[in-house]
Enzyme design. Structure first.
Site, mmCIF file in Angstrom:
data_model
loop_
_atom_site.group_PDB
_atom_site.id
_atom_site.type_symbol
_atom_site.label_atom_id
_atom_site.label_comp_id
_atom_site.label_asym_id
_atom_site.label_seq_id
_atom_site.Cartn_x
_atom_site.Cartn_y
_atom_site.Cartn_z
ATOM 1 N N ALA A 64 8.882 -110.846 -6.123
ATOM 2 C CA ALA A 64 9.172 -112.289 -6.190
ATOM 3 C C ALA A 64 8.866 -112.907 -4.826
ATOM 4 O O ALA A 64 8.878 -112.211 -3.803
ATOM 5 C CB ALA A 64 10.619 -112.551 -6.581
ATOM 6 N N PHE A 65 8.603 -114.204 -4.815
ATOM 7 C CA PHE A 65 8.163 -114.849 -3.564
ATOM 8 C C PHE A 65 9.227 -114.774 -2.478
ATOM 9 O O PHE A 65 8.923 -114.943 -1.307
ATOM 10 C CB PHE A 65 7.781 -116.323 -3.835
ATOM 11 C CG PHE A 65 8.927 -117.278 -3.734
ATOM 12 C CD1 PHE A 65 9.791 -117.469 -4.797
ATOM 13 C CD2 PHE A 65 9.165 -117.964 -2.554
ATOM 14 C CE1 PHE A 65 10.870 -118.338 -4.687
ATOM 15 C CE2 PHE A 65 10.241 -118.840 -2.442
ATOM 16 C CZ PHE A 65 11.094 -119.018 -3.509
ATOM 17 N N LYS A 66 10.471 -114.497 -2.859
ATOM 18 C CA LYS A 66 11.535 -114.452 -1.853
ATOM 19 C C LYS A 66 11.272 -113.379 -0.803
ATOM 20 O O LYS A 66 11.728 -113.498 0.324
ATOM 21 C CB LYS A 66 12.891 -114.252 -2.522
ATOM 22 C CG LYS A 66 13.286 -115.473 -3.350
ATOM 23 C CD LYS A 66 14.700 -115.403 -3.866
ATOM 24 C CE LYS A 66 15.090 -116.703 -4.552
ATOM 25 N NZ LYS A 66 14.307 -116.945 -5.800
ATOM 26 N N ASP A 67 10.513 -112.345 -1.167
ATOM 27 C CA ASP A 67 10.157 -111.326 -0.175
ATOM 28 C C ASP A 67 9.367 -111.915 0.993
ATOM 29 O O ASP A 67 9.420 -111.395 2.108
ATOM 30 C CB ASP A 67 9.273 -110.241 -0.807
ATOM 31 C CG ASP A 67 10.030 -109.355 -1.790
ATOM 32 O OD1 ASP A 67 11.233 -109.132 -1.585
ATOM 33 O OD2 ASP A 67 9.387 -108.867 -2.748
ATOM 34 N N MET A 102 12.164 -113.234 3.226
ATOM 35 C CA MET A 102 13.280 -112.330 3.470
ATOM 36 C C MET A 102 12.845 -111.135 4.328
ATOM 37 O O MET A 102 13.603 -110.666 5.175
ATOM 38 C CB MET A 102 13.810 -111.852 2.121
ATOM 39 C CG MET A 102 15.242 -111.506 2.118
ATOM 40 S SD MET A 102 16.346 -112.923 2.213
ATOM 41 C CE MET A 102 16.734 -113.198 0.499
#
Ligand SMILES: *Cc1c(COP(=O)(O)O)cnc(C)c1O
Length: 480
Positions: free
Chosen positions: A118-121, A124
Protein backbone atom coordinates in the site's frame (compact mmCIF):
# COMPACT_ATOMS: atom_id res chain seq x y z
CA UNK A 1 12.59 26.01 8.07
CA UNK A 2 10.29 26.76 10.99
CA UNK A 3 7.05 24.93 11.66
CA UNK A 4 3.97 26.61 13.08
CA UNK A 5 0.52 25.38 14.12
CA UNK A 6 -2.56 25.83 11.93
CA UNK A 7 -4.28 27.20 15.05
CA UNK A 8 -1.61 29.78 15.76
CA UNK A 9 -0.99 28.95 19.42
CA UNK A 10 2.49 27.43 19.37
CA UNK A 11 5.98 29.00 19.07
CA UNK A 12 7.87 27.99 15.89
CA UNK A 13 9.62 24.61 16.06
CA UNK A 14 12.16 22.64 14.05
CA UNK A 15 11.62 19.47 11.99
CA UNK A 16 13.09 17.07 14.60
CA UNK A 17 10.84 18.54 17.28
CA UNK A 18 7.60 17.97 15.42
CA UNK A 19 8.66 14.63 13.90
CA UNK A 20 7.89 12.55 16.99
CA UNK A 21 4.80 14.47 18.04
CA UNK A 22 1.18 14.22 16.97
CA UNK A 23 -1.15 17.17 17.38
CA UNK A 24 0.47 20.51 18.27
CA UNK A 25 -0.08 21.70 21.85
CA UNK A 26 -2.98 23.96 20.75
CA UNK A 27 -4.74 21.07 19.00
CA UNK A 28 -3.67 22.21 15.51
CA UNK A 29 -1.45 20.57 12.90
CA UNK A 30 2.16 21.46 12.15
CA UNK A 31 2.83 23.24 8.88
CA UNK A 32 5.88 25.03 7.41
CA UNK A 33 5.95 28.78 8.03
CA UNK A 34 6.18 29.11 4.24
CA UNK A 35 6.65 26.61 1.41
CA UNK A 36 10.03 26.41 -0.34
CA UNK A 37 9.71 27.92 -3.83
CA UNK A 38 11.11 26.29 -6.97
CA UNK A 39 11.95 28.15 -10.17
CA UNK A 40 11.64 26.81 -13.72
CA UNK A 41 15.42 26.24 -13.64
CA UNK A 42 15.10 24.25 -10.39
CA UNK A 43 12.39 22.10 -11.94
CA UNK A 44 14.45 21.46 -15.06
CA UNK A 45 17.42 20.39 -12.98
CA UNK A 46 15.20 18.01 -10.98
CA UNK A 47 13.57 16.39 -14.00
CA UNK A 48 16.30 13.77 -14.70
CA UNK A 49 16.89 12.77 -11.06
CA UNK A 50 16.28 9.25 -9.79
CA UNK A 51 13.87 8.74 -6.88
CA UNK A 52 16.48 9.00 -4.13
CA UNK A 53 18.09 12.17 -5.47
CA UNK A 54 14.70 13.71 -6.07
CA UNK A 55 13.63 12.80 -2.53
CA UNK A 56 16.71 14.53 -1.16
CA UNK A 57 16.15 17.60 -3.38
CA UNK A 58 12.57 17.93 -2.10
CA UNK A 59 12.83 16.86 1.55
CA UNK A 60 16.07 18.72 2.34
CA UNK A 61 14.22 21.97 1.58
CA UNK A 62 11.96 21.23 4.57
CA UNK A 63 14.63 20.12 7.04
CA UNK A 64 17.46 22.20 8.41
CA UNK A 65 18.23 20.55 11.71
CA UNK A 66 19.57 17.26 10.29
CA UNK A 67 22.97 17.52 8.57
CA UNK A 68 22.61 17.11 4.77
CA UNK A 69 24.89 14.05 4.61
CA UNK A 70 22.91 12.26 7.31
CA UNK A 71 19.59 13.04 5.65
CA UNK A 72 20.93 11.84 2.33
CA UNK A 73 22.12 8.56 3.88
CA UNK A 74 18.70 7.97 5.50
CA UNK A 75 16.95 8.55 2.16
CA UNK A 76 19.41 6.32 0.27
CA UNK A 77 18.82 3.51 2.73
CA UNK A 78 15.01 3.86 2.41
CA UNK A 79 14.22 4.02 -1.28
CA UNK A 80 15.88 0.93 -2.76
CA UNK A 81 14.72 -1.54 -5.38
CA UNK A 82 15.11 -4.28 -2.74
CA UNK A 83 12.47 -2.63 -0.51
CA UNK A 84 10.15 -1.55 -3.36
CA UNK A 85 10.29 -4.89 -5.15
CA UNK A 86 6.65 -6.00 -5.17
CA UNK A 87 5.50 -4.33 -8.39
CA UNK A 88 4.33 -5.89 -11.63
CA UNK A 89 7.67 -5.57 -13.38
CA UNK A 90 11.02 -6.37 -11.77
CA UNK A 91 13.03 -4.21 -14.17
CA UNK A 92 10.95 -1.19 -13.14
CA UNK A 93 11.78 -1.59 -9.45
CA UNK A 94 14.61 0.96 -9.57
CA UNK A 95 12.05 3.67 -10.42
CA UNK A 96 10.43 3.05 -6.97
CA UNK A 97 7.11 4.54 -8.21
CA UNK A 98 6.94 3.56 -11.92
CA UNK A 99 4.14 4.63 -14.27
CA UNK A 100 1.97 2.16 -16.19
CA UNK A 101 0.22 3.36 -19.31
CA UNK A 102 -3.51 2.80 -19.63
CA UNK A 103 -4.25 5.13 -22.54
CA UNK A 104 -2.82 8.22 -24.22
CA UNK A 105 -2.29 10.78 -21.46
CA UNK A 106 -3.79 8.41 -18.88
CA UNK A 107 -1.35 6.61 -16.58
CA UNK A 108 -1.26 4.91 -13.19
CA UNK A 109 1.58 5.68 -10.79
CA UNK A 110 2.51 2.57 -8.80
CA UNK A 111 2.93 3.67 -5.19
CA UNK A 112 2.31 0.29 -3.62
CA UNK A 113 5.36 -1.81 -4.40
CA UNK A 114 6.76 -1.67 -0.86
CA UNK A 115 6.60 -4.40 1.80
CA UNK A 116 2.89 -4.08 2.71
CA UNK A 117 1.55 -3.39 -0.80
CA UNK A 118 0.00 0.00 0.00
CA UNK A 119 1.19 3.56 -0.64
CA UNK A 120 1.61 4.11 3.10
CA UNK A 121 4.96 2.32 2.84
CA UNK A 122 6.29 5.25 0.77
CA UNK A 123 6.28 7.53 3.79
CA UNK A 124 6.33 5.07 6.66
CA UNK A 125 9.60 3.42 5.59
CA UNK A 126 11.36 6.79 5.70
CA UNK A 127 9.71 7.59 9.01
CA UNK A 128 11.17 4.39 10.51
CA UNK A 129 14.69 5.49 9.59
CA UNK A 130 14.11 9.10 10.67
CA UNK A 131 12.69 8.01 14.04
CA UNK A 132 15.67 5.78 14.75
CA UNK A 133 18.09 8.58 13.83
CA UNK A 134 16.38 11.33 15.83
CA UNK A 135 15.79 9.14 18.91
CA UNK A 136 19.42 8.09 18.86
CA UNK A 137 20.55 11.75 18.80
CA UNK A 138 18.19 12.69 21.62
CA UNK A 139 18.94 9.52 23.59
CA UNK A 140 15.22 8.85 23.79
CA UNK A 141 12.76 6.01 23.30
CA UNK A 142 9.25 5.90 21.87
CA UNK A 143 6.47 3.36 22.30
CA UNK A 144 4.08 3.62 19.42
CA UNK A 145 0.53 2.68 20.33
CA UNK A 146 -1.96 2.35 17.51
CA UNK A 147 -5.19 0.76 16.38
CA UNK A 148 -5.61 -0.68 12.92
CA UNK A 149 -8.17 -2.43 10.79
CA UNK A 150 -5.37 -3.45 8.41
CA UNK A 151 -3.29 -1.11 6.25
CA UNK A 152 -1.85 1.47 8.64
CA UNK A 153 -0.81 -1.02 11.28
CA UNK A 154 1.08 -3.25 8.92
CA UNK A 155 2.83 -0.32 7.22
CA UNK A 156 3.91 0.99 10.64
CA UNK A 157 5.15 -2.41 11.81
CA UNK A 158 7.18 -3.10 8.67
CA UNK A 159 8.72 0.37 8.93
CA UNK A 160 9.61 0.14 12.64
CA UNK A 161 10.67 -3.52 12.90
CA UNK A 162 14.11 -3.85 14.41
CA UNK A 163 14.55 -0.07 14.89
CA UNK A 164 16.52 0.98 17.96
CA UNK A 165 14.55 3.00 20.52
CA UNK A 166 11.17 2.10 19.05
CA UNK A 167 8.52 -0.40 20.17
CA UNK A 168 5.21 -0.84 18.37
CA UNK A 169 2.04 -1.96 20.16
CA UNK A 170 -0.69 -2.43 17.59
CA UNK A 171 -4.29 -3.23 18.50
CA UNK A 172 -6.44 -4.96 15.90
CA UNK A 173 -9.94 -6.43 16.12
CA UNK A 174 -9.81 -10.20 16.72
CA UNK A 175 -10.99 -12.15 13.68
CA UNK A 176 -11.92 -9.05 11.65
CA UNK A 177 -8.95 -8.65 9.33
CA UNK A 178 -8.53 -10.57 6.09
CA UNK A 179 -6.33 -13.70 6.28
CA UNK A 180 -3.73 -11.86 4.17
CA UNK A 181 -3.65 -8.79 6.44
CA UNK A 182 -3.50 -10.95 9.56
CA UNK A 183 -0.62 -12.98 8.15
CA UNK A 184 1.21 -9.84 7.10
CA UNK A 185 1.19 -8.43 10.62
CA UNK A 186 1.28 -11.51 12.79
CA UNK A 187 4.11 -13.24 10.92
CA UNK A 188 6.57 -10.55 12.09
CA UNK A 189 8.89 -12.07 14.68
CA UNK A 190 10.80 -8.92 15.64
CA UNK A 191 11.14 -8.36 19.38
CA UNK A 192 10.04 -4.73 19.21
CA UNK A 193 6.72 -5.50 17.50
CA UNK A 194 3.70 -6.45 19.64
CA UNK A 195 0.43 -7.43 18.01
CA UNK A 196 -2.56 -7.32 20.34
CA UNK A 197 -5.60 -9.02 18.98
CA UNK A 198 -8.48 -7.38 20.83
CA UNK A 199 -11.85 -9.06 21.46
CA UNK A 200 -14.04 -6.35 19.93
CA UNK A 201 -14.48 -4.17 16.88
CA UNK A 202 -12.04 -1.65 15.45
CA UNK A 203 -13.85 1.19 17.27
CA UNK A 204 -13.13 -0.50 20.58
CA UNK A 205 -9.44 -0.63 19.69
CA UNK A 206 -9.48 3.03 18.77
CA UNK A 207 -11.25 3.98 22.00
CA UNK A 208 -8.61 2.18 24.04
CA UNK A 209 -5.84 4.12 22.29
CA UNK A 210 -7.70 7.36 23.04
CA UNK A 211 -8.20 6.34 26.69
CA UNK A 212 -4.52 5.57 27.18
CA UNK A 213 -3.55 8.89 25.57
CA UNK A 214 -5.92 10.79 27.88
CA UNK A 215 -3.87 9.62 30.85
CA UNK A 216 -1.17 12.31 30.54
CA UNK A 217 0.94 10.92 33.35
CA UNK A 218 1.01 7.42 31.89
CA UNK A 219 1.66 8.81 28.44
CA UNK A 220 4.69 10.80 29.59
CA UNK A 221 6.10 8.09 31.86
CA UNK A 222 5.93 5.37 29.20
CA UNK A 223 6.78 7.64 26.22
CA UNK A 224 3.63 6.76 24.30
CA UNK A 225 3.62 8.04 20.71
CA UNK A 226 1.81 7.51 17.42
CA UNK A 227 2.46 7.45 13.69
CA UNK A 228 -0.96 8.47 12.43
CA UNK A 229 -1.71 10.24 9.21
CA UNK A 230 -1.32 13.77 10.61
CA UNK A 231 2.41 13.15 11.14
CA UNK A 232 4.30 15.78 9.17
CA UNK A 233 7.13 13.36 8.31
CA UNK A 234 4.62 11.24 6.42
CA UNK A 235 3.24 14.20 4.49
CA UNK A 236 6.63 15.52 3.44
CA UNK A 237 7.78 12.09 2.24
CA UNK A 238 4.65 11.89 0.10
CA UNK A 239 5.37 15.20 -1.63
CA UNK A 240 8.25 13.50 -3.44
CA UNK A 241 6.25 11.08 -5.57
CA UNK A 242 4.21 13.91 -7.08
CA UNK A 243 7.48 15.29 -8.45
CA UNK A 244 8.52 11.84 -9.65
CA UNK A 245 5.12 11.24 -11.26
CA UNK A 246 5.12 14.68 -12.85
CA UNK A 247 8.52 14.35 -14.51
CA UNK A 248 7.89 10.76 -15.65
CA UNK A 249 4.56 11.85 -17.12
CA UNK A 250 6.14 14.81 -18.95
CA UNK A 251 8.63 12.41 -20.52
CA UNK A 252 5.99 9.80 -21.39
CA UNK A 253 3.60 12.28 -22.98
CA UNK A 254 6.18 14.32 -24.92
CA UNK A 255 5.37 17.52 -23.01
CA UNK A 256 7.76 20.12 -21.59
CA UNK A 257 8.63 20.86 -17.97
CA UNK A 258 6.19 23.66 -17.11
CA UNK A 259 3.17 22.03 -18.81
CA UNK A 260 0.36 20.95 -16.52
CA UNK A 261 -0.31 17.42 -15.29
CA UNK A 262 -3.51 16.38 -13.43
CA UNK A 263 -3.45 13.92 -10.51
CA UNK A 264 -6.28 11.79 -9.17
CA UNK A 265 -5.98 10.38 -5.64
CA UNK A 266 -8.11 7.79 -3.77
CA UNK A 267 -8.57 9.63 -0.47
CA UNK A 268 -9.57 9.06 3.16
CA UNK A 269 -7.72 11.16 5.71
CA UNK A 270 -6.59 13.58 2.98
CA UNK A 271 -2.89 12.90 3.69
CA UNK A 272 -1.86 11.71 0.25
CA UNK A 273 -3.56 14.47 -1.73
CA UNK A 274 -2.48 17.13 0.82
CA UNK A 275 1.08 16.28 -0.25
CA UNK A 276 -0.01 17.01 -3.84
CA UNK A 277 -1.31 20.41 -2.77
CA UNK A 278 2.05 21.16 -1.12
CA UNK A 279 3.95 20.08 -4.25
CA UNK A 280 1.83 22.56 -6.23
CA UNK A 281 2.46 25.31 -3.67
CA UNK A 282 6.19 24.74 -4.18
CA UNK A 283 5.78 25.42 -7.89
CA UNK A 284 5.20 21.98 -9.43
CA UNK A 285 2.83 22.61 -12.38
CA UNK A 286 -0.12 20.52 -11.24
CA UNK A 287 -3.43 21.23 -12.97
CA UNK A 288 -6.32 19.47 -11.25
CA UNK A 289 -6.10 17.53 -8.01
CA UNK A 290 -9.01 15.11 -8.06
CA UNK A 291 -10.22 13.62 -4.79
CA UNK A 292 -11.78 10.16 -5.15
CA UNK A 293 -13.96 8.88 -2.31
CA UNK A 294 -16.18 5.84 -1.74
CA UNK A 295 -19.64 5.73 -0.12
CA UNK A 296 -18.12 7.72 2.76
CA UNK A 297 -18.31 10.89 0.70
CA UNK A 298 -17.77 13.71 3.20
CA UNK A 299 -14.88 15.02 1.08
CA UNK A 300 -16.84 14.72 -2.17
CA UNK A 301 -19.56 16.83 -0.55
CA UNK A 302 -16.99 19.41 0.57
CA UNK A 303 -15.37 19.82 -2.83
CA UNK A 304 -18.74 19.97 -4.60
CA UNK A 305 -20.54 22.33 -2.20
CA UNK A 306 -17.97 24.04 0.04
CA UNK A 307 -19.68 22.59 3.14
CA UNK A 308 -17.65 20.37 5.47
CA UNK A 309 -19.89 18.33 7.75
CA UNK A 310 -18.09 15.33 9.27
CA UNK A 311 -20.33 12.45 10.29
CA UNK A 312 -20.53 10.25 13.33
CA UNK A 313 -19.77 6.55 13.54
CA UNK A 314 -23.45 5.80 12.91
CA UNK A 315 -22.98 7.27 9.43
CA UNK A 316 -19.62 5.66 8.68
CA UNK A 317 -20.13 2.79 6.25
CA UNK A 318 -18.06 -0.36 5.87
CA UNK A 319 -17.22 -0.60 2.19
CA UNK A 320 -15.15 -2.67 -0.22
CA UNK A 321 -12.52 0.08 -0.40
CA UNK A 322 -12.03 -0.06 3.38
CA UNK A 323 -8.97 2.19 3.68
CA UNK A 324 -11.14 5.12 2.61
CA UNK A 325 -13.87 4.46 5.20
CA UNK A 326 -13.30 7.79 6.90
CA UNK A 327 -15.82 10.51 7.68
CA UNK A 328 -13.47 13.03 9.29
CA UNK A 329 -10.45 13.90 7.15
CA UNK A 330 -7.81 15.15 9.61
CA UNK A 331 -5.36 16.56 7.08
CA UNK A 332 -8.00 18.74 5.43
CA UNK A 333 -7.14 21.28 8.13
CA UNK A 334 -3.76 21.89 6.47
CA UNK A 335 -5.30 22.68 3.09
CA UNK A 336 -8.08 24.88 4.49
CA UNK A 337 -5.44 26.85 6.43
CA UNK A 338 -3.81 27.79 3.12
CA UNK A 339 -7.16 28.33 1.39
CA UNK A 340 -8.32 30.93 3.92
CA UNK A 341 -5.07 32.89 3.70
CA UNK A 342 -3.51 31.27 6.79
CA UNK A 343 -5.91 33.01 9.17
CA UNK A 344 -5.24 30.86 12.27
CA UNK A 345 -7.98 32.45 14.35
CA UNK A 346 -10.66 31.73 11.78
CA UNK A 347 -9.25 28.23 11.23
CA UNK A 348 -9.46 27.49 14.95
CA UNK A 349 -13.11 28.61 14.98
CA UNK A 350 -13.92 26.46 11.92
CA UNK A 351 -12.40 23.36 13.51
CA UNK A 352 -14.12 24.06 16.77
CA UNK A 353 -17.37 23.79 14.89
CA UNK A 354 -16.11 20.54 13.35
CA UNK A 355 -15.34 19.11 16.80
CA UNK A 356 -18.42 20.29 18.65
CA UNK A 357 -21.03 21.20 16.08
CA UNK A 358 -22.08 20.65 12.57
CA UNK A 359 -19.03 21.82 10.63
CA UNK A 360 -18.61 24.88 8.42
CA UNK A 361 -19.33 26.41 5.01
CA UNK A 362 -16.79 28.21 2.82
CA UNK A 363 -17.68 31.61 1.39
CA UNK A 364 -18.56 31.72 -2.32
CA UNK A 365 -15.17 33.30 -3.06
CA UNK A 366 -13.27 30.63 -1.17
CA UNK A 367 -15.25 27.92 -2.92
CA UNK A 368 -14.37 29.36 -6.32
CA UNK A 369 -10.69 29.74 -5.35
CA UNK A 370 -10.57 26.13 -4.18
CA UNK A 371 -11.82 24.86 -7.53
CA UNK A 372 -10.18 27.34 -9.91
CA UNK A 373 -6.88 28.34 -8.38
CA UNK A 374 -6.18 25.17 -6.37
CA UNK A 375 -7.75 22.87 -8.97
CA UNK A 376 -9.63 20.63 -6.54
CA UNK A 377 -12.40 18.43 -7.97
CA UNK A 378 -13.97 15.26 -6.60
CA UNK A 379 -16.06 12.20 -7.29
CA UNK A 380 -17.60 9.43 -5.14
CA UNK A 381 -18.05 5.72 -5.95
CA UNK A 382 -20.09 2.82 -4.65
CA UNK A 383 -19.59 -0.93 -4.70
CA UNK A 384 -21.19 -1.44 -8.11
CA UNK A 385 -18.99 1.31 -9.62
CA UNK A 386 -15.93 -0.30 -8.08
CA UNK A 387 -16.65 -3.72 -9.55
CA UNK A 388 -17.48 -2.21 -12.96
CA UNK A 389 -14.26 -0.16 -13.03
CA UNK A 390 -12.00 -3.02 -11.92
CA UNK A 391 -13.50 -4.92 -14.87
CA UNK A 392 -13.23 -2.03 -17.29
CA UNK A 393 -9.54 -1.38 -16.56
CA UNK A 394 -8.78 -5.09 -16.91
CA UNK A 395 -10.77 -5.61 -20.09
CA UNK A 396 -9.62 -2.43 -21.84
CA UNK A 397 -6.02 -2.23 -20.70
CA UNK A 398 -5.12 -5.65 -19.28
CA UNK A 399 -4.22 -4.14 -15.89
CA UNK A 400 -5.52 -5.38 -12.52
CA UNK A 401 -6.25 -2.48 -10.14
CA UNK A 402 -7.35 -2.74 -6.53
CA UNK A 403 -10.74 -1.41 -5.32
CA UNK A 404 -9.31 1.95 -4.11
CA UNK A 405 -7.49 2.60 -7.37
CA UNK A 406 -10.69 1.66 -9.22
CA UNK A 407 -12.47 4.45 -7.32
CA UNK A 408 -9.65 6.71 -8.56
CA UNK A 409 -10.18 5.55 -12.13
CA UNK A 410 -13.85 6.51 -11.98
CA UNK A 411 -13.03 9.99 -10.66
CA UNK A 412 -10.26 10.49 -13.23
CA UNK A 413 -12.65 9.62 -16.07
CA UNK A 414 -15.23 12.07 -14.79
CA UNK A 415 -12.80 15.02 -14.83
CA UNK A 416 -10.38 14.09 -17.57
CA UNK A 417 -9.32 16.55 -20.24
CA UNK A 418 -7.81 14.30 -22.94
CA UNK A 419 -5.27 16.99 -23.87
CA UNK A 420 -3.83 17.11 -20.34
CA UNK A 421 -1.86 14.14 -18.97
CA UNK A 422 -3.57 12.50 -15.99
CA UNK A 423 -1.89 10.35 -13.35
CA UNK A 424 -4.01 8.08 -11.12
CA UNK A 425 -2.30 7.20 -7.86
CA UNK A 426 -2.32 3.43 -7.17
CA UNK A 427 -2.81 3.28 -3.41
CA UNK A 428 -2.73 -0.51 -2.96
CA UNK A 429 -2.05 -3.68 -4.93
CA UNK A 430 -5.02 -5.95 -5.72
CA UNK A 431 -3.46 -8.88 -3.81
CA UNK A 432 -4.61 -7.24 -0.57
CA UNK A 433 -8.28 -7.44 -1.56
CA UNK A 434 -8.82 -10.92 -2.93
CA UNK A 435 -12.57 -11.19 -2.34
CA UNK A 436 -13.48 -8.05 -4.24
CA UNK A 437 -11.04 -8.89 -7.05
CA UNK A 438 -12.60 -12.36 -7.31
CA UNK A 439 -16.05 -10.85 -7.49
CA UNK A 440 -15.01 -8.48 -10.28
CA UNK A 441 -12.67 -10.61 -12.37
CA UNK A 442 -13.60 -14.21 -11.42
CA UNK A 443 -9.93 -14.88 -10.80
CA UNK A 444 -7.44 -14.37 -7.99
CA UNK A 445 -5.35 -11.19 -8.27
CA UNK A 446 -1.62 -11.41 -9.05
CA UNK A 447 0.50 -11.81 -5.96
CA UNK A 448 4.12 -10.63 -5.69
CA UNK A 449 6.50 -13.61 -5.69
CA UNK A 450 8.04 -12.92 -2.29
CA UNK A 451 4.61 -13.17 -0.65
CA UNK A 452 3.66 -16.62 -1.88
CA UNK A 453 2.80 -18.79 1.12
CA UNK A 454 2.52 -15.79 3.49
CA UNK A 455 -0.54 -17.22 5.24
CA UNK A 456 1.36 -20.41 6.13
CA UNK A 457 4.11 -18.65 8.12
CA UNK A 458 4.06 -19.00 11.91
CA UNK A 459 2.07 -16.19 13.57
CA UNK A 460 2.82 -14.34 16.78
CA UNK A 461 0.22 -12.28 18.64
CA UNK A 462 -1.45 -11.93 22.02
CA UNK A 463 -5.22 -12.10 22.36
CA UNK A 464 -6.56 -9.67 24.95
CA UNK A 465 -9.87 -8.29 26.26
CA UNK A 466 -11.00 -4.82 25.13
CA UNK A 467 -10.05 -3.19 28.42
CA UNK A 468 -7.77 -0.15 28.67
CA UNK A 469 -6.49 -1.14 32.14
CA UNK A 470 -5.41 -4.58 30.92
CA UNK A 471 -3.71 -3.06 27.93
CA UNK A 472 -1.85 -0.53 30.04
CA UNK A 473 -0.67 -3.40 32.23
CA UNK A 474 0.52 -5.23 29.09
CA UNK A 475 2.57 -2.18 28.07
CA UNK A 476 4.05 -1.67 31.54
CA UNK A 477 5.28 -5.25 31.61
CA UNK A 478 7.06 -4.91 28.29
CA UNK A 479 8.49 -1.38 28.25
CA UNK A 480 12.03 -1.43 29.60
C1 LIG B 1 -4.66 5.02 3.54
C2 LIG B 1 -5.22 4.66 2.22
C3 LIG B 1 -5.96 5.58 1.44
C4 LIG B 1 -6.31 6.97 1.95
O1 LIG B 1 -5.20 7.81 2.01
P1 LIG B 1 -5.28 9.19 2.82
O2 LIG B 1 -3.87 9.69 2.85
O3 LIG B 1 -5.78 8.84 4.18
O4 LIG B 1 -6.20 10.09 2.08
C5 LIG B 1 -6.41 5.19 0.20
N1 LIG B 1 -6.17 3.95 -0.28
C6 LIG B 1 -5.46 3.04 0.43
C7 LIG B 1 -5.26 1.69 -0.14
C8 LIG B 1 -4.95 3.35 1.69
O5 LIG B 1 -4.26 2.44 2.39
Amino acid sequence: MNYISTRGGVAPQQFSDILLGGLMADGGLSIPESYPQLTQADLESMAPLNYRDLAFAVISRFVDDIPADDLKALIEKTYTSEVYCNGRSKNQASHITPLIKLDNNLYIQELSNGPTLAFKDMAMQLLGNLFEYVLDKKGEQINILGATSGDTGSAAEYAMRGKRGVNVFMLSPFGKMSPFQRAQMFSLQDENIFNLSVHGFFDACQDIVKDVNKDAEFKAKYKIGAVNSINWGRIVAQVVYYFKGYFAMILASGKKVGDKVDFCVPSGNFGNICAGHIARQMGLPIGQLIVATNENDVLDEFFKTGGYHPRGLDRTYETTSPSMDITKASNLERFVFDLIGRDAERLAAMWKSVETGSGFELTADEFATMRDRYGFKSEASNHADRIAHIREVFEKYGVQVDPHTADGFKAAKAHRNPAVPMVIMETALPAKFEDTMQEALKQAPFRPKGLAGLEALPQRFDAIEADAALIKQYLVERIK
